[in-house]
Scaffold this motif. Structure first.
Motif, mmCIF file in Angstrom:
data_model
loop_
_atom_site.group_PDB
_atom_site.id
_atom_site.type_symbol
_atom_site.label_atom_id
_atom_site.label_comp_id
_atom_site.label_asym_id
_atom_site.label_seq_id
_atom_site.Cartn_x
_atom_site.Cartn_y
_atom_site.Cartn_z
ATOM 1 N N LEU A 78 0.713 -1.422 -0.297
ATOM 2 C CA LEU A 78 0.463 -0.197 -0.181
ATOM 3 C C LEU A 78 0.698 1.357 0.259
ATOM 4 C CD1 LEU A 78 -2.716 -1.510 2.404
ATOM 5 C CD2 LEU A 78 -3.071 -0.858 -0.116
ATOM 6 N N LEU A 79 1.946 1.009 0.878
ATOM 7 C CA LEU A 79 2.702 2.503 0.722
ATOM 8 C C LEU A 79 3.675 2.580 -0.847
ATOM 9 C CD1 LEU A 79 4.679 2.116 4.036
ATOM 10 C CD2 LEU A 79 3.316 3.953 3.442
ATOM 11 N N LYS A 80 3.868 2.084 -1.623
ATOM 12 C CA LYS A 80 3.917 2.117 -2.857
ATOM 13 C C LYS A 80 3.647 3.384 -3.751
ATOM 14 C CE LYS A 80 5.881 -2.651 -4.320
ATOM 15 N NZ LYS A 80 5.891 -3.858 -4.570
ATOM 16 N N ASN A 81 1.831 3.160 -2.764
ATOM 17 C CA ASN A 81 1.521 4.531 -3.659
ATOM 18 C C ASN A 81 0.126 4.965 -3.151
ATOM 19 O OD1 ASN A 81 1.702 3.075 -6.499
ATOM 20 N ND2 ASN A 81 0.310 1.720 -4.972
ATOM 21 N N GLN A 82 0.655 5.266 -1.476
ATOM 22 C CA GLN A 82 -0.122 5.765 -0.314
ATOM 23 C C GLN A 82 0.562 6.750 0.319
ATOM 24 O OE1 GLN A 82 -3.681 4.707 0.689
ATOM 25 N NE2 GLN A 82 -3.633 2.688 -0.497
#
Length: 144
Positions: A22-26
């Motif tokens: 999730l941290l890749k995009n948020q």
């Protein structure tokens, strides 16, 4: 290790993987516990059985990093290491986890891990290096 412990460990791993995905995009701030649990394929209840909140999940990852790094230092079997040896070990350690490190740096969250490792730095290098390098390493280990 019984079945419940194995399942808890597996769930922790799934939750970490979900968080980093999730941290890749948020940003960390916009990611909810529900989103992490859904991505991991576990319930919110499972998440909260294992962690207080998403910061606790990140602290768990940080603690795992510290434990792995300590294990690598301990694998040196108490031999005196040069400053160069310590720096090489340190850089190689983080290189192994470079995708996660990059995500955390990109999202401004690497300070969580650095603070955790920094709090252990005095103990980490006590056996590994001579006194003349200890202060330098303590200062250099993730200076804020």
């Amino acid at each position: 290790m019984d079945g419940h412990q194995k399942l808890a460990l597996q769930s922790k791993q799934w939750l970490l993987e979900a968080l980093f995905e999730l941290l890749k995009n948020q940003t960390f701030q916009t990611i909810s516990v529900t989103a992490i649990a859904d991505k991991a394929g576990v319930s919110r209840r499972t998440f909260y059985r294992l962690y207080k909140d998403k910061y606790d999940l990140l602290d768990y990852y940080s603690d795992q990093c510290v434990q792995r790094y300590v294990s690598q230092l301990n694998a040196q079997n108490g031999r005196q290491m040069s400053f160069e040896d310590i720096v090489n070990l340190f850089l190689n350690f983080w290189w192994q986890d470079r995708q996660v490190v990059k995500i955390l740096i990109d999202r401004g969250m690497f300070h969580v891990i650095s603070r955790r490792l920094s709090s252990h730095s005095g103990k980490l290098y006590t056996k590994a290096i001579s006194n003349k390098y200890r202060l330098l390493l303590m200062w250099c280990t993730f200076c804020p």
